[in-house]
Design a protein around this motif. Structure first.
Motif, PDB file in Angstrom:
ATOM      1  N   PHE A  83       1.091  -1.191  -0.083  1.00 23.17           N
ATOM      2  CA  PHE A  83      -0.031  -0.047   0.129  1.00 23.17           C
ATOM      3  C   PHE A  83       0.707   1.540   0.065  1.00 23.17           C
ATOM      4  N   PRO A  84       0.011   2.040  -0.226  1.00 23.41           N
ATOM      5  CA  PRO A  84       1.119   3.367  -0.857  1.00 23.41           C
ATOM      6  C   PRO A  84       1.026   4.222   0.370  1.00 23.41           C
ATOM      7  N   LYS A  85       1.924   5.380   0.584  1.00 22.47           N
ATOM      8  CA  LYS A  85       1.967   5.824   1.846  1.00 22.47           C
ATOM      9  C   LYS A  85       1.423   7.299   1.757  1.00 22.47           C
ATOM     10  N   CYS A  86       0.237   7.340   2.324  1.00 25.57           N
ATOM     11  CA  CYS A  86      -0.518   8.671   2.078  1.00 25.57           C
ATOM     12  C   CYS A  86       0.378   9.932   2.628  1.00 25.57           C
ATOM     13  N   LYS A  87       0.189  11.614   2.104  1.00 30.64           N
ATOM     14  CA  LYS A  87       0.429  12.236   2.775  1.00 30.64           C
ATOM     15  C   LYS A  87      -0.745  12.557   3.992  1.00 30.64           C
ATOM     16  N   ASP A  88      -0.142  13.400   5.194  1.00 30.00           N
ATOM     17  CA  ASP A  88      -1.074  13.666   6.689  1.00 30.00           C
ATOM     18  C   ASP A  88      -2.291  14.620   5.393  1.00 30.00           C
ATOM     19  N   ASP A  89      -2.191  15.304   3.765  1.00 35.66           N
ATOM     20  CA  ASP A  89      -3.299  15.848   3.706  1.00 35.66           C
ATOM     21  C   ASP A  89      -4.326  14.834   2.562  1.00 35.66           C
ATOM     22  N   GLU A  90      -3.863  14.376   2.254  1.00 40.13           N
ATOM     23  CA  GLU A  90      -4.754  12.999   1.636  1.00 40.13           C
ATOM     24  C   GLU A  90      -5.107  11.302   2.022  1.00 40.13           C
ATOM     25  N   PHE A  91      -5.585  10.679   1.342  1.00 40.43           N
ATOM     26  CA  PHE A  91      -6.646   9.597   1.866  1.00 40.43           C
ATOM     27  C   PHE A  91      -6.433   8.585   0.735  1.00 40.43           C
ATOM     28  N   ILE A  92      -6.812   7.302   1.376  1.00 40.77           N
ATOM     29  CA  ILE A  92      -6.305   6.691   0.750  1.00 40.77           C
ATOM     30  C   ILE A  92      -7.509   5.639   0.006  1.00 40.77           C
ATOM     31  N   CYS A  93      -7.397   5.835  -0.981  1.00 40.92           N
ATOM     32  CA  CYS A  93      -9.198   4.375  -2.021  1.00 40.92           C
ATOM     33  C   CYS A  93      -8.075   2.947  -2.179  1.00 40.92           C
ATOM     34  N   PHE A  94      -9.081   2.516  -2.168  1.00 39.39           N
ATOM     35  CA  PHE A  94      -9.163   0.574  -2.764  1.00 39.39           C
ATOM     36  C   PHE A  94      -8.907   0.552  -3.452  1.00 39.39           C
ATOM     37  N   ASN A  95      -9.962   1.292  -4.063  1.00 41.09           N
ATOM     38  CA  ASN A  95     -10.961   0.397  -5.826  1.00 41.09           C
ATOM     39  C   ASN A  95     -10.934  -1.223  -5.468  1.00 41.09           C
ATOM     40  N   ARG A  96     -11.013  -1.183  -4.161  1.00 36.64           N
ATOM     41  CA  ARG A  96     -11.457  -2.780  -4.919  1.00 36.64           C
ATOM     42  C   ARG A  96     -12.172  -3.244  -5.866  1.00 36.64           C
ATOM     43  N   VAL A  97     -11.367  -4.372  -6.604  1.00 37.55           N
ATOM     44  CA  VAL A  97     -12.164  -4.446  -7.746  1.00 37.55           C
ATOM     45  C   VAL A  97     -12.890  -5.920  -7.718  1.00 37.55           C
ATOM     46  N   CYS A 120      -3.550   7.630  -3.386  1.00 35.71           N
ATOM     47  CA  CYS A 120      -3.908   8.547  -2.251  1.00 35.71           C
ATOM     48  C   CYS A 120      -4.726   9.405  -3.192  1.00 35.71           C
ATOM     49  N   TYR A 121      -5.272  10.254  -2.551  1.00 39.44           N
ATOM     50  CA  TYR A 121      -6.682  11.447  -3.025  1.00 39.44           C
ATOM     51  C   TYR A 121      -5.927  13.011  -2.220  1.00 39.44           C
ATOM     52  N   PRO A 122      -6.412  13.947  -2.733  1.00 33.68           N
ATOM     53  CA  PRO A 122      -5.602  14.983  -2.165  1.00 33.68           C
ATOM     54  C   PRO A 122      -7.338  15.170  -1.385  1.00 33.68           C
TER      55      PRO A 122
END
Length: 159
Positions: A83-97, A120-122
């Protein structure tokens, strides 16, 4: 058989049009697609904001492809490596398939996390709706799982 065939035909035809003609064609094709006007609630729904958190007891990851069969290799997720390491001003999205080889008793497919599709999205992306927990599909909070065809599934509470 294909309810969106008029839309597909219009889009393919529009590929040969000028930008101005294209801008006029697409909205017309969408509005003339069967069930579009009957189902605007489904068509125009906003995404659910932040994603459902990763659950190591439930979530599995695509870890590779079996070169002899061409099928996905599914195993436990290793967040530190996958998993990527998101920054404090980002959130993670897993986009399950959805899986193609495993289904619930009601014929809804199981879903997996493909590490190549995790982003990771802002935080300001949440203003536009956020991320899609299930791609394709929608997350049923009442059942804690992704549902491929939300229009035909009686979930009591959607994300």
């Amino acid at each position: 058989m294909f309810k969106s065939l008029p839309l597909i035909t219009s889009v393919v035809s529009a590929l040969c049009l000028s930008p101005a003609a294209l801008a006029e064609t697409i909205p017309h094709a969408i509005e003339n697609t069967p069930n579009y006007n009957d189902d605007k609630r489904q068509t125009r729904r906003r995404l659910g904001g932040k994603d459902i958190l990763f659950n190591p007891r439930v979530d599995k990851c695509k870890t590779g492809i079996d070169l002899t069969t061409g099928r996905d290799i599914i195993d436990d997720c290793v967040p530190e490596d996958m998993f990527p390491k998101c920054k404090d001003d980002e959130f993670i999205c897993f986009n399950r398939v959805n899986r193609l080889d495993k289904f619930w008793s009601d014929k809804v497919p199981h879903y997996i996390i493909d590490p190549r599709r995790i982003y990771c999205y802002p935080m300001d992306f949440l203003e536009d709706g956020g991320c899609s927990t299930c791609t394709p599909g929608r997350y049923c909070l009442a059942e804690n799982r992704c549902i491929l065809d939300e229009r035909r599934y009686p979930c009591e509470e959607w994300l």
